[in-house]
Design an enzyme around this catalytic site. Structure first.
Site, PDB file in Angstrom:
ATOM      1  N   TYR A  70     -79.403 -79.757 -27.214  1.00  0.00           N
ATOM      2  CA  TYR A  70     -80.435 -78.721 -27.196  1.00  0.00           C
ATOM      3  C   TYR A  70     -81.816 -79.363 -27.171  1.00  0.00           C
ATOM      4  CZ  TYR A  70     -81.599 -79.269 -32.205  1.00  0.00           C
ATOM      5  OH  TYR A  70     -82.019 -79.752 -33.413  1.00  0.00           O
ATOM      6  N   CYS A  71     -82.826 -78.543 -26.823  1.00  0.00           N
ATOM      7  CA  CYS A  71     -84.223 -78.989 -26.822  1.00  0.00           C
ATOM      8  C   CYS A  71     -85.077 -77.817 -27.304  1.00  0.00           C
ATOM      9  CB  CYS A  71     -84.638 -79.467 -25.430  1.00  0.00           C
ATOM     10  SG  CYS A  71     -84.584 -78.177 -24.163  1.00  0.00           S
ATOM     11  N   HIS A  72     -86.261 -77.655 -26.759  1.00  0.00           N
ATOM     12  CA  HIS A  72     -87.122 -76.545 -27.161  1.00  0.00           C
ATOM     13  C   HIS A  72     -86.733 -75.252 -26.444  1.00  0.00           C
ATOM     14  CE1 HIS A  72     -90.636 -74.406 -28.564  1.00  0.00           C
ATOM     15  NE2 HIS A  72     -90.885 -74.044 -27.316  1.00  0.00           N
ATOM     16  N   GLY A  74     -84.498 -75.287 -23.388  1.00  0.00           N
ATOM     17  CA  GLY A  74     -83.275 -75.416 -22.607  1.00  0.00           C
ATOM     18  C   GLY A  74     -83.448 -76.247 -21.344  1.00  0.00           C
ATOM     19  N   ILE A  98     -84.036 -74.460 -29.064  1.00  0.00           N
ATOM     20  CA  ILE A  98     -84.209 -74.101 -30.475  1.00  0.00           C
ATOM     21  C   ILE A  98     -85.128 -72.886 -30.610  1.00  0.00           C
ATOM     22  CG2 ILE A  98     -86.164 -75.657 -30.914  1.00  0.00           C
ATOM     23  CD1 ILE A  98     -84.843 -76.293 -33.664  1.00  0.00           C
TER      24      ILE A  98
END
Length: 109
Positions: A70-72, A74, A98
């Protein structure tokens, strides 16, 4: 898969549930160290996208390890998942950003 599902972003809560029920899985946050310190999902490991190619092998020894990325939002996690697959990792899943997470957040000291 319908046409409309193609544009649907991954559901991070569903991905976290799947991560928790997968033995030996790794939850990978590919944001910057600064973003990670500002709040991350518990149990996640931080390996920024820009460091992935050089450092993935030292963190993820087995190519068969289930990896949930995951990241900020996607976007970076999508890039990271593709890169990991190209590096030979067989069980990689982009679970999105996230920003959509409503569960517990940890902060680095």
């Amino acid at each position: 898969m319908s046409f409309f599902n193609f544009f649907k972003s991954p559901q991070i809560s569903q991905g976290i549930d799947e991560y928790k029920s997968t033995p030996g899985a790794l939850l990978l946050d590919v944001r910057t160290p600064e973003e990670y310190q500002e709040g991350h999902i518990p149990e996640s490991k931080n390996l920024p996208l820009q460091s992935l190619a050089n450092q993935a092998g030292s963190l993820i020894r087995q190519k068969s390890t289930p990896i949930f990325v995951y990241c900020h939002s996607g976007s970076r996690s999508s890039q990271a998942a593709a890169l990991l697959k190209n590096m030979g990792y067989q069980n990689v899943k982009n679970i999105g950003g996230i920003i959509s997470w409503h569960g517990k957040i940890e902060y680095a000291e």
